[in-house]
Design an enzyme around this catalytic site. Sequence first.
Site, mmCIF file in Angstrom:
data_model
loop_
_atom_site.group_PDB
_atom_site.id
_atom_site.type_symbol
_atom_site.label_atom_id
_atom_site.label_comp_id
_atom_site.label_asym_id
_atom_site.label_seq_id
_atom_site.Cartn_x
_atom_site.Cartn_y
_atom_site.Cartn_z
ATOM 1 N N LYS A 94 0.869 -1.173 0.000
ATOM 2 C CA LYS A 94 0.000 0.000 0.000
ATOM 3 C C LYS A 94 0.909 1.227 0.000
ATOM 4 O O LYS A 94 2.056 1.147 0.468
ATOM 5 C CB LYS A 94 -0.872 -0.009 1.268
ATOM 6 C CG LYS A 94 -2.137 0.784 1.155
ATOM 7 C CD LYS A 94 -3.314 -0.048 0.676
ATOM 8 C CE LYS A 94 -4.547 0.809 0.536
ATOM 9 N NZ LYS A 94 -5.705 0.075 0.080
ATOM 10 N N GLY A 194 -23.411 3.870 5.177
ATOM 11 C CA GLY A 194 -22.507 4.385 4.141
ATOM 12 C C GLY A 194 -23.006 3.943 2.777
ATOM 13 O O GLY A 194 -22.876 2.777 2.404
ATOM 14 N N GLY A 196 -22.104 5.015 -0.341
ATOM 15 C CA GLY A 196 -21.229 5.567 -1.377
ATOM 16 C C GLY A 196 -21.158 4.612 -2.557
ATOM 17 O O GLY A 196 -22.130 3.934 -2.894
ATOM 18 N N VAL A 198 -19.815 1.701 -3.039
ATOM 19 C CA VAL A 198 -20.130 0.289 -2.785
ATOM 20 C C VAL A 198 -21.517 0.154 -2.156
ATOM 21 O O VAL A 198 -22.344 -0.659 -2.595
ATOM 22 C CB VAL A 198 -19.061 -0.362 -1.865
ATOM 23 C CG1 VAL A 198 -19.407 -1.821 -1.600
ATOM 24 C CG2 VAL A 198 -17.679 -0.252 -2.483
HETATM 25 P P1 NAD Z 1 -17.259 6.017 -0.600
HETATM 26 O O1 NAD Z 1 -16.379 7.112 -0.099
HETATM 27 O O2 NAD Z 1 -17.783 6.095 -1.995
HETATM 28 O O3 NAD Z 1 -18.535 5.863 0.364
HETATM 29 C C1 NAD Z 1 -18.460 5.958 1.749
HETATM 30 C C2 NAD Z 1 -19.768 6.564 2.232
HETATM 31 O O4 NAD Z 1 -19.767 6.546 3.662
HETATM 32 C C3 NAD Z 1 -19.987 8.008 1.806
HETATM 33 O O5 NAD Z 1 -21.270 8.168 1.225
HETATM 34 C C4 NAD Z 1 -19.846 8.798 3.109
HETATM 35 O O6 NAD Z 1 -20.652 9.963 3.124
HETATM 36 C C5 NAD Z 1 -20.318 7.772 4.123
HETATM 37 N N1 NAD Z 1 -19.852 8.029 5.489
HETATM 38 C C6 NAD Z 1 -18.687 8.550 5.913
HETATM 39 N N2 NAD Z 1 -18.661 8.639 7.265
HETATM 40 C C7 NAD Z 1 -19.833 8.128 7.701
HETATM 41 C C8 NAD Z 1 -20.398 7.919 8.993
HETATM 42 N N3 NAD Z 1 -19.755 8.277 10.104
HETATM 43 N N4 NAD Z 1 -21.616 7.349 9.070
HETATM 44 C C9 NAD Z 1 -22.309 7.009 7.951
HETATM 45 N N5 NAD Z 1 -21.813 7.187 6.709
HETATM 46 C C10 NAD Z 1 -20.610 7.737 6.586
HETATM 47 O O7 NAD Z 1 -16.436 4.664 -0.348
HETATM 48 P P2 NAD Z 1 -16.679 3.263 -1.046
HETATM 49 O O8 NAD Z 1 -15.773 3.143 -2.209
HETATM 50 O O9 NAD Z 1 -18.125 3.018 -1.199
HETATM 51 O O10 NAD Z 1 -16.081 2.290 0.080
HETATM 52 C C11 NAD Z 1 -16.823 2.031 1.275
HETATM 53 C C12 NAD Z 1 -15.937 1.248 2.234
HETATM 54 O O11 NAD Z 1 -15.534 0.015 1.614
HETATM 55 C C13 NAD Z 1 -14.644 1.963 2.611
HETATM 56 O O12 NAD Z 1 -14.339 1.663 3.943
HETATM 57 C C14 NAD Z 1 -13.612 1.329 1.690
HETATM 58 O O13 NAD Z 1 -12.309 1.357 2.249
HETATM 59 C C15 NAD Z 1 -14.125 -0.087 1.590
HETATM 60 N N6 NAD Z 1 -13.715 -0.781 0.349
HETATM 61 C C16 NAD Z 1 -14.045 -0.252 -0.852
HETATM 62 C C17 NAD Z 1 -13.669 -0.922 -2.012
HETATM 63 C C18 NAD Z 1 -14.042 -0.379 -3.372
HETATM 64 O O14 NAD Z 1 -13.866 -1.091 -4.379
HETATM 65 N N7 NAD Z 1 -14.567 0.819 -3.471
HETATM 66 C C19 NAD Z 1 -12.949 -2.127 -1.945
HETATM 67 C C20 NAD Z 1 -12.652 -2.659 -0.681
HETATM 68 C C21 NAD Z 1 -13.035 -1.960 0.470
#
Ligand code: NAD
Length: 362
Positions: A94, A194, A196, A198
Site C-alpha cells: 500500500k 454508508g 457511497g 459500494v
Molecule cells: P465512498 O467514499 O464512496 O462511500 C463511503 C460513504 O460513507 C460516503 O457516502 C460517506 O458519506 C459515508 N460516510 C462517511 N462517514 C460516515 C459515517 N460516520 N456514518 C455514515 N456514513 C458515513 O467509499 P466506497 O468506495 O463506497 O467504500 C466504502 C468502504 O468500503 C470503505 O471503507 C472502503 O475502504 C471499503 N472498500 C471499498 C472498495 C471499493 O472497491 N470501493 C474495496 C474494498 C473496500
Amino acid sequence: MNTDIIEAKDLAKINPVFGNFSFDNHEQVVFCNDKETGLKAIIGIHNTNLGPALGGTRMWNYKNEAEALQDVLRLSRGMSYKAAITGLKLGGGKAVIIGDAKTQKTDALMRKFGEFVHSLGGKYITAEDVGMETRDMDIVNDVTPYVTGISESRGGAGNPSPVTAYGVFMGIKAASKYKFGTDNLSGKKILVQGIGHVGESIVEMAAKEGAKVIINDINKEQLERVSKKYGATIHHDLDIYGLDVDIYAPCALGATINDDTINRIKAQVIAGAANNQLQDEVKHGRLLKEKGIAYAPDFLINAGGIINVYAEIAKYDRSEIIKQTENIFNTTLEIFKLSDEKQISTHQAAFNIAQARIDAKK
Ligand code: NAD
C-alpha cells in the site's frame, strides 16, 4: 546506549518503524521525497511470498508523519491477507501520499510518485484508494507499467466498486444462509451504513431481492436520492448500533465494532465492505462469536475490487472476474464451518488460512 532500561513505549518513539505498533515484519518500507513537486509518500511492502505486493495509494491530509506511517503499515498488511484468502498470486502493499488530494495533488506530483513506484522494479504495484482517481493512475502509467486501476482505453478493468459490492453481497448472502438457513434476503431488515460507491450497489441488490433496506450516511442529499431510487428507509441518527435489524452492513468506516457498540448490536449478521471493521481483531472477533452473531470477515468479502484489478495483471476477462467474485459465497460458508469446528472467530479462521498460504508460498 543501554536499551534494557528503556520502556517499550519509549522504544516505539525511538524506533518509529521497526518498533511501530503496526509493524508486522514488513519486508520494505520506502520513504519518497521530492522537493520540486512537494511529494512526501510512504510505500509499505508487507509481504511478497505469493507475488508482487499490490495495493492502492491513499492521499490524505494526515495529522502527522506517525499517523501516515501507521496507516501504510496497517493497510499493506491487510492487503497480504486479502490477496491470500482470495487465492490470488499477490503479496500485500500500500502507499500513502501525505497531503490534501483536493488542493495539493498535481500531475507532476503523481508522475514523480509513479517514478518512485517504477524504481521498485515491480515489487510493488499500485492502484486507486481514497483521494485517487483513474486519471491519476493513468498519469502514473505514463512512467511505469506497475499500476492497475487505469482507464479501460489503456487496458484497465474499470471501476472496481460494483465488483466489490457484488462480492460483499455474496458475503451477506452466505452469512444469511449460515444464520437464517436461507440466502434469500426477501423480508430481511438490512441496514447499510454508508451509501457511497459500494453501499449504493448493495442497497440496489438487496432491494431487488425484496429486503427491507434502511440507509444511513452523513451525506443528506445522497440519502434522499438513494431512498427515492430504491425505496429505502432513511435513518438519520448516526448512532445506528441499537437498531432492530437482521443484517448490519458497514460500508463507511472501519472500527465500528468496538467496546462501545458491540453490546448494543441487535443484528444477527454483520457483513459489509468497510476495511478493518473490528477495532480489535482478536477481542471483538471472539466476542461476536460468543454472542452468536455471524460475522463475515471484511478482508474476505470485500475482495471483489482486488479481483477486478488483478484481472489487469493476469489478463483475464469479465466472466472470470465475476466467477471468482461469486466464489466469495462458498469461501464465506467454509469459513463459518471452520469457525464452528475449531471454535475460533470467523476472522481468525480466515486469517489462519491466509497465513498458511503466505507461509507455504503457494
Ligand atoms: P465512498 O467514499 O464512496 O462511500 C463511503 C460513504 O460513507 C460516503 O457516502 C460517506 O458519506 C459515508 N460516510 C462517511 N462517514 C460516515 C459515517 N460516520 N456514518 C455514515 N456514513 C458515513 O467509499 P466506497 O468506495 O463506497 O467504500 C466504502 C468502504 O468500503 C470503505 O471503507 C472502503 O475502504 C471499503 N472498500 C471499498 C472498495 C471499493 O472497491 N470501493 C474495496 C474494498 C473496500
